[in-house]
Design an enzyme around this catalytic site. Structure first.
Site, PDB file in Angstrom:
ATOM      1  N   VAL A 287     -11.566   5.289 -41.924  1.00 25.49           N
ATOM      2  CA  VAL A 287     -11.326   6.707 -42.183  1.00 25.49           C
ATOM      3  C   VAL A 287      -9.997   6.876 -42.902  1.00 25.49           C
ATOM      4  O   VAL A 287      -8.957   6.461 -42.401  1.00 25.49           O
ATOM      5  CB  VAL A 287     -11.316   7.524 -40.879  1.00 25.49           C
ATOM      6  CG1 VAL A 287     -11.067   8.997 -41.176  1.00 25.49           C
ATOM      7  CG2 VAL A 287     -12.624   7.353 -40.109  1.00 25.49           C
TER       8      VAL A 287
ATOM      9  N   GLU B  12      -9.304   1.308 -38.115  1.00 21.11           N
ATOM     10  CA  GLU B  12      -8.381   2.210 -38.813  1.00 21.11           C
ATOM     11  C   GLU B  12      -8.762   2.401 -40.272  1.00 21.11           C
ATOM     12  O   GLU B  12      -8.626   3.498 -40.827  1.00 21.11           O
ATOM     13  CB  GLU B  12      -6.956   1.657 -38.720  1.00 21.11           C
ATOM     14  CG  GLU B  12      -5.891   2.585 -39.261  1.00 21.11           C
ATOM     15  CD  GLU B  12      -5.799   3.891 -38.490  1.00 21.11           C
ATOM     16  OE1 GLU B  12      -6.123   4.946 -39.070  1.00 21.11           O
ATOM     17  OE2 GLU B  12      -5.420   3.851 -37.311  1.00 21.11           O
TER      18      GLU B  12
ATOM     19  N   LYS C 288     -17.061   9.986 -41.934  1.00 20.47           N
ATOM     20  CA  LYS C 288     -15.680   9.931 -41.446  1.00 20.47           C
ATOM     21  C   LYS C 288     -15.402  11.053 -40.448  1.00 20.47           C
ATOM     22  O   LYS C 288     -14.702  10.841 -39.446  1.00 20.47           O
ATOM     23  CB  LYS C 288     -14.719  10.005 -42.637  1.00 20.47           C
ATOM     24  CG  LYS C 288     -14.844   8.824 -43.589  1.00 20.47           C
ATOM     25  CD  LYS C 288     -14.077   9.066 -44.882  1.00 20.47           C
ATOM     26  CE  LYS C 288     -14.287   7.940 -45.871  1.00 20.47           C
ATOM     27  NZ  LYS C 288     -13.664   8.215 -47.189  1.00 20.47           N
TER      28      LYS C 288
ATOM     29  N   GLY D 206     -11.967  -6.845 -49.043  1.00 21.88           N
ATOM     30  CA  GLY D 206     -11.900  -8.173 -48.439  1.00 21.88           C
ATOM     31  C   GLY D 206     -10.900  -9.077 -49.138  1.00 21.88           C
ATOM     32  O   GLY D 206     -10.079  -9.748 -48.482  1.00 21.88           O
ATOM     33  N   ALA D 207     -10.959  -9.090 -50.468  1.00 20.47           N
ATOM     34  CA  ALA D 207      -9.985  -9.878 -51.218  1.00 20.47           C
ATOM     35  C   ALA D 207      -8.578  -9.343 -50.993  1.00 20.47           C
ATOM     36  O   ALA D 207      -7.601 -10.113 -50.875  1.00 20.47           O
ATOM     37  CB  ALA D 207     -10.328  -9.859 -52.706  1.00 20.47           C
TER      38      ALA D 207
ATOM     39  N   GLU E 147     -18.663   5.820 -58.007  1.00 15.81           N
ATOM     40  CA  GLU E 147     -19.645   4.763 -58.183  1.00 15.81           C
ATOM     41  C   GLU E 147     -20.649   5.151 -59.266  1.00 15.81           C
ATOM     42  O   GLU E 147     -20.774   6.312 -59.645  1.00 15.81           O
ATOM     43  CB  GLU E 147     -20.395   4.526 -56.869  1.00 15.81           C
ATOM     44  CG  GLU E 147     -19.518   4.138 -55.696  1.00 15.81           C
ATOM     45  CD  GLU E 147     -18.945   2.739 -55.812  1.00 15.81           C
ATOM     46  OE1 GLU E 147     -19.501   1.942 -56.608  1.00 15.81           O
ATOM     47  OE2 GLU E 147     -17.956   2.444 -55.129  1.00 15.81           O
TER      48      GLU E 147
ATOM     49  N   GLY F 200     -17.474 -10.332 -46.208  1.00 19.89           N
ATOM     50  CA  GLY F 200     -17.364  -9.402 -47.330  1.00 19.89           C
ATOM     51  C   GLY F 200     -16.074  -9.612 -48.089  1.00 19.89           C
ATOM     52  O   GLY F 200     -14.992  -9.401 -47.541  1.00 19.89           O
TER      53      GLY F 200
ATOM     54  N   ASP G 191     -20.329  10.601 -47.359  1.00 21.21           N
ATOM     55  CA  ASP G 191     -19.189   9.747 -47.014  1.00 21.21           C
ATOM     56  C   ASP G 191     -18.190  10.505 -46.138  1.00 21.21           C
ATOM     57  O   ASP G 191     -17.733   9.998 -45.104  1.00 21.21           O
ATOM     58  CB  ASP G 191     -18.507   9.250 -48.292  1.00 21.21           C
ATOM     59  CG  ASP G 191     -17.243   8.455 -48.023  1.00 21.21           C
ATOM     60  OD1 ASP G 191     -17.348   7.274 -47.667  1.00 21.21           O
ATOM     61  OD2 ASP G 191     -16.147   9.037 -48.151  1.00 21.21           O
TER      62      ASP G 191
END
Length: 434
Positions: free
Chosen positions: A138, A135, A211, A20-21, A196, A15, A207
């Protein structure tokens, strides 16, 4: 072999979106600092994403590319797989499962996967002597998992509550400070990239519930139990509710609350009115905050950015550093085979006070009928507010109650809603006296 001579920790990243980047950029920018702190290099040996040609602002020419993240987990030769795909099923779940089956540690930011399958994943990993670290799953850059699992390891935690979704906190903050209504502020949040295109997971509370289920497991040493989380979003909160909340001395926040009670473990996500003096009331915008109540450390507050490339990547790399150092902690703070099952406490058993907003016909006897519906369920009113008069027309009426049971409150509201004098469904927000 000394730390200075240890081989690099080889990682594969599944991903390459924003997080990810961000992880790759952080590993490159902080390479010397990371090596100094863990005594070995962290080396990216493989990556996988949907589009190979996309410019992600990082050099991928020296790493192996996989179109299939599951194949990468099996074949890359990495020591550890970082899963940043997202979602509770499909490629994310298969990638993590394959990594564990082939003897690789896992670092993930995937709260949905852990909320639904976390206990199963922990059992499989721990049975093979592998670490699953999360980590970043959340509260973004806030080190709340380490705070609970390690910093408060000597404490029994009785309650945890917090602002767990930055999108909702931003929307509620803007509604309060500008007086605009929900739909208008949501559109702005989408334009700014805080929400989004389909914001349902955020604004409907899912969401935050993912968490909360994870936090409750770590805090209480119980299996992850997402199906038992009560979930209510913020779509029904109106600008007028903020006016009344201000008059009554409250702020409105979407909170996740997990609490041990005599009836079992409470897990709930819903809008709350909290006193303006509560520390969490002043946490605004896209920030997250988590409060833990511990028996020896007392009340501990964590505040920080709950999302974004930098904070989330920071949390991912903190987990990588722990594993590179050889530190291993049970996934949820207690070995998976010792997680103690807890009885879920149903929402109906919640006890507390309530804010209720009604639109009623302004005619004699209406308020007496409302009071009677409350009285019949043994609900005691604390405050009553009515703005102006409009005989024969609709007027807003607001009341707050003393502490009562949720079940009684719901019965009273059902009776009130059935009255011909009530023009729209009652709006109720729970009051939490932190």
């Amino acid at each position: 072999m000394s730390n200075a001579q240890q081989a690099p920790l080889k990682i594969a990243v599944a991903g390459l979106g924003t997080v990810g980047a961000g992880v790759l950029k952080l590993l490159d920018a902080q390479a010397s600092l990371i090596e100094q702190r863990c005594g070995r290099r962290i080396e990216v040996v493989a990556v996988s994403a949907r589009s190979k040609g996309k410019d992600r602002g990082v050099d991928l020419s020296k790493v192996q590319w996989f179109d299939d993240p599951v194949a990468m987990a099996a074949q890359s030769g990495a020591d550890l797989v970082v899963e940043l795909i997202g979602g509770s099923e499909g490629p994310a779940r298969d990638t993590v499962a394959t990594a564990i089956e082939t003897g690789k540690h896992v670092v993930t930011a995937n709260k949905a996967l852990l909320a639904v399958h976390g206990t199963e994943i922990a059992r499989k990993a721990e049975s093979r002597g592998l670490t699953v670290a999360f980590e970043a799953a959340v509260a973004g850059g806030i080190p709340i998992i380490k705070g609970l699992r390690e910093g408060l390891a000597a404490n029994a935690v009785s309650e945890i509550h917090g602002i767990l979704n930055g999108t909702c906190n931003y929307i509620l903050t803007e509604m309060r400070t500008t007086g605009r209504d929900f739909a208008d502020v949501l559109a702005d949040a989408q334009a700014l990239g805080y929400a989004e295109a389909d914001p349902s997971f955020d604004i409907d509370g899912v969401d935050a519930a993912h968490k909360l289920a994870i936090l409750a497991s770590v805090a209480f040493g119980t299996p992850v139990d997402f199906p038992s989380v009560y979930i209510e979003g913020i779509r029904q909160v109106s600008a007028v509710d903020f006016d009344y909340a201000d008059q009554l001395g409250f702020r409105i926040k979407l909170l996740g609350i997990a609490r041990r009670t005599d009836a079992g473990v409470e897990q709930r996500v819903h809008p709350c009115m909290v006193p303006k003096t509560a520390p969490i009331a002043s946490v605004d915008g896209v920030f997250n905050a988590v409060v833990a109540q511990a028996d020896f450390a007392d009340r501990v507050l964590f505040v920080g950015r709950g999302a974004g490339s930098g904070p989330t990547a920071s949390a991912v790399v903190a987990d990588l550093i722990d594993i590179a150092r050889g530190r291993s902690t049970p996934t949820f703070g207690v070995p998976a085979d010792r997680l103690g099952a807890a009885t879920p406490s149903p929402m109906e058993s919640r006890r507390g006070s309530y804010y209720v907003r009604l639109m009623v016909v302004d005619r004699p006897g209406v308020i007496a009928d409302i009071a009677a519906a409350m009285r019949d369920q043994n609900v005691s009113m604390e405050q009553f507010l009515q703005r102006g008069r409009s005989p024969g027309e609709g007027v807003p009426v607001v009341l707050t109650t003393h502490d009562t049971d949720e079940a009684a409150m719901q019965r009273a509201l059902a009776t009130i809603a059935a009255s011909d004098n009530v023009l729209e469904p009652p709006r109720m927000i729970r009051i939490e006296q932190f």
